[in-house]
Design an enzyme around this catalytic site. Structure first.
Site, PDB file in Angstrom:
ATOM      1  N   ASP A   1       0.852  -1.193   0.000  1.00 35.75           N
ATOM      2  CA  ASP A   1       0.000   0.000   0.000  1.00 35.75           C
ATOM      3  C   ASP A   1       0.894   1.253   0.000  1.00 35.75           C
ATOM      4  O   ASP A   1       2.091   1.191   0.300  1.00 35.75           O
ATOM      5  CB  ASP A   1      -0.948  -0.026   1.217  1.00 35.75           C
ATOM      6  CG  ASP A   1      -2.194   0.840   0.996  1.00 35.75           C
ATOM      7  OD1 ASP A   1      -2.185   1.686   0.086  1.00 35.75           O
ATOM      8  OD2 ASP A   1      -3.179   0.677   1.748  1.00 35.75           O
TER       9      ASP A   1
ATOM     10  N   GLU B   1     -10.290   7.007   4.975  1.00 36.61           N
ATOM     11  CA  GLU B   1      -9.317   6.309   5.827  1.00 36.61           C
ATOM     12  C   GLU B   1      -9.364   6.812   7.277  1.00 36.61           C
ATOM     13  O   GLU B   1     -10.426   7.119   7.805  1.00 36.61           O
ATOM     14  CB  GLU B   1      -7.915   6.415   5.205  1.00 36.61           C
ATOM     15  CG  GLU B   1      -7.902   5.833   3.783  1.00 36.61           C
ATOM     16  CD  GLU B   1      -6.521   5.718   3.159  1.00 36.61           C
ATOM     17  OE1 GLU B   1      -5.573   5.338   3.857  1.00 36.61           O
ATOM     18  OE2 GLU B   1      -6.393   5.985   1.947  1.00 36.61           O
TER      19      GLU B   1
END
Ligand code: BGC
Ligand code: BGC
Length: 588
Positions: free
Chosen positions: A297, A488
């Site tokens: 990521d 997020e």
């Protein structure tokens, strides 16, 4: 390793010899470049060509100017062309987060976020939604989608709850594999096929509140306040739970033919997944037989060690094949070369990673001659918007129903709240920008606009703040409350009660109407006990996306409610509690 050709059904085992040949021809630096995924703002096409870079991505909001489908297509084509004229001519994979439609692109169809799709409980619908998403992405040249999210999201305080299909591993598995089938399409050599990426492996949805450890050498969290309380935290559970809850969706994803998996920022019992050999190599690749590639990521490996070189060594040895660098690709390439020369990473590991990457490209037929993409007119097409509208209607849930308020048959309707006429709020995070936005961020239909056009005889008064002219009353009122958009860890929130301003709004509207409908636009269940007794009907609309008309269809009785909550929604009178997995613990 299982060749990709055996994993995507229908893909002939051609190209295996070609792949071996390519690997043999590559210098060590070219292999390292093939393993790099670089942010599109950090690299010029000439560098992609000179080095033979493997992948370029648009992160959330990584948009060209102007942000149009045409500009997207030119931007991707430039990078693609550059890679095809590199020494060995291996095309890049261009990646983006099409997590609810091709959602960075202004003008694309924005579908409901996964939590809303989960409420439809309908794999066929999910497959069609992701098929349409793939066609819109492929039309602009983007052939890799960082989706679907397979998180089993146990705690609704998590800012990524809306990206998940809920908290039930069975539902997540079923709908996650439908999404993968939709993205891949019937045949991988179809020019509208887009690679799915199952993320975030594994346990991203199981992290505990306040278990986030910010490595002191990472500074990108600075200035983001007290959020990030659970996102990227630690999933504390035994192996049996990890397998039963968090790994289960990946088993289905592999069966559905997924070829790329993204590692999770989170840790499992204190050990970061990006450096977890047991999870990435022993479990995913060896035990589960995953033959595709594992991508890290965004800056994910940087959390492994203060020394960036050491981070590369730890991540690659743990089983990461491609690194979402995303900025300093020169340093990354130099690290891989040095690590192999120093024997810190074996050449076999590097060759395995590159072979996996080339297999994935081969499965998408990228190594063959180029195929015509679907036409740009697919982006935001009327057909896709109709599908989005269907998905919105199918996913909205009637939480509280008095049996008489709906459908709206009144002559006059008072509407209160910002969410009633705001595309940005309907769409939520990961829309145009990483954290989304407010207002007319992209074309679509709002709830109020749709009510006006579908029911021209209905007299509608809309007041954002619920302040109407003195004396104005109606039989029915509609209050639309909305969570502000977030992405997020910025959406981690310990207190899920309705905002005070929303409570005041509901109370104000209540005084002017006989019957009150509360419609909630949110990425997760919110606590509505402060107003529940004031409302005759309560609707969970999730984050419906660009087609608010799907909600108007329900309000006006043009469609029946069929959605069921995909995770528990606290509140005594809400129906559908039984759908939950029952994992909600320790939150208020
Ligand atoms: C997110 C991923 C996403 C990536 C690229 C990360 O911050 O965790 O889900 O795919 O960024 O935008
Ligand atoms: C990027 C996102 C990424 C996020 C990660 C943002 O600046 O645009 O793609 O997911 O940072 O933290």
């Amino acid at each position: 390793m299982t060749p990709a050709s055996q994993i995507i059904p229908g893909h002939a085992a051609s190209g295996v010899g070609r792949i071996r040949q390519l690997v043999d021809q590559m210098t060590l630096a070219e292999k390292a470049a093939q393993m790099a995924q670089v942010d599109r703002g950090s690299i010029e096409p000439e560098e992609v060509e000179r080095l033979g870079i493997g992948s370029v991505l648009s992160g959330g909001g990584g948009n060209p100017t102007p942000n149009t489908p045409g500009a997207w297509s030119s931007m991707v084509a430039e990078f693609d062309q550059a890679s095809r004229t590199s020494r060995l001519g291996v095309p890049i994979l261009y990646g983006a987060d099409g997590v609810h439609g091709h959602s960075n692109v202004r003008g694309a169809t924005i579908f409901p976020h996964n939590i809303g799709l989960a409420a439809t409980g309908d794999p066929d619908l999910v497959e069609r939604v992701y098929r349409a998403t793939a066609v819109e992405m492929a039309a602009t040249g983007v052939r890799w989608n960082f989706a679907p999210t397979l998180a089993v999201a146990l705690d609704p305080r998590w800012g990524r709850t809306y990206e998940s299909f809920g908290d039930d591993p069975v539902l997540v598995s079923r709908l996650g594999s439908a999404a993968i089938r939709g993205l891949h399409g019937p045949t991988p050599d179809d020019s509208g096929a887009v690679l799915a990426c199952a993320k975030h492996f594994a346990g991203d949805g199981g992290t505990g509140w306040r278990t986030v450890k910010r490595p002191e050498w990472i500074d990108w969290w600075d200035g983001w306040g007290t959020e990030w309380s659970i996102d990227q935290g630690d999933t504390r559970c035994d192996e049996a739970t990890m397998r039963r809850v968090h790994l289960a969706p990946y088993r289905s994803a592999l069966d559905a033919g997924v070829l790329t998996v993204m590692a999770s920022y989170s840790a499992w019992n204190g050990e970061k997944v990006h450096g977890h050999h047991g999870l990435l190599t022993d479990t995913l690749k060896k035990e589960m037989g995953f033959g595709g590639l594992v991508v890290s990521d965004w800056l994910g490996i940087d959390q492994l060690d203060p020394d960036p070189h050491r981070s590369v060594v730890l991540a690659l040895n743990a089983g990461i094949d491609m690194v979402m660098v995303p900025f300093d690709y020169r340093r990354f390439i130099a690290s891989v070369v040095r690590a192999v020369e120093d024997d810190d990473i074996s050449l076999e590991r590097v060759d395995d990673a590159v072979t996996r990457i080339l297999h994935v490209k081969g499965a998408l037929r990228l190594l063959d001659s180029r195929t015509e993409p679907p036409p740009l007119s697919e982006v935001g097409s009327a057909r896709h918007r109709d599908l989005a509208r269907e998905a919105v209607s199918s996913g909205a849930v009637l939480l509280v129903d008095d049996g008489v308020t709906l459908p709206i048959r009144a002559e006059r309707l008072l509407v209160a709240g910002r969410g009633a006429d705001d595309i940005g709020l309907q769409c939520g995070g990961w829309t145009i920008e990483w954290t989304g936005g407010v207002g007319d961020i992209t074309p679509g239909t709002t709830i109020v606009q749709s009510l006006r056009s579908l029911a021209p005889a209905l007299e509608i008064h809309h007041a954002v703040d619920g302040l109407f002219p003195i004396g104005l009353t109606a039989t029915v009122g509609l209050a639309v409350v909305a969570e502000p958009p977030y992405a997020e860890g910025l959406g981690d929130r310990g207190d899920l009660r309705l905002a005070e301003t929303d409570i005041a709004l509901v109370k104000r509207l209540r005084e002017r109407v006989d019957r009150l409908i509360l419609l909630i636009i949110s990425g997760r269940p919110l606590l509505i006990d402060a107003v529940e007794s004031l409302c005759d009907t309560v609707i969970a609309a999730w984050l419906p996306g660009s087609e608010g008309s799907g909600l108007a269809d329900l309000l006006l009785g043009r469609r029946d409610f069929t959605g069921r909550i995909p995770r528990p929604w606290p509140g005594a009178s809400t129906r559908g509690w039984e759908r939950g997995h029952g994992c909600m613990t320790n939150w208020h």
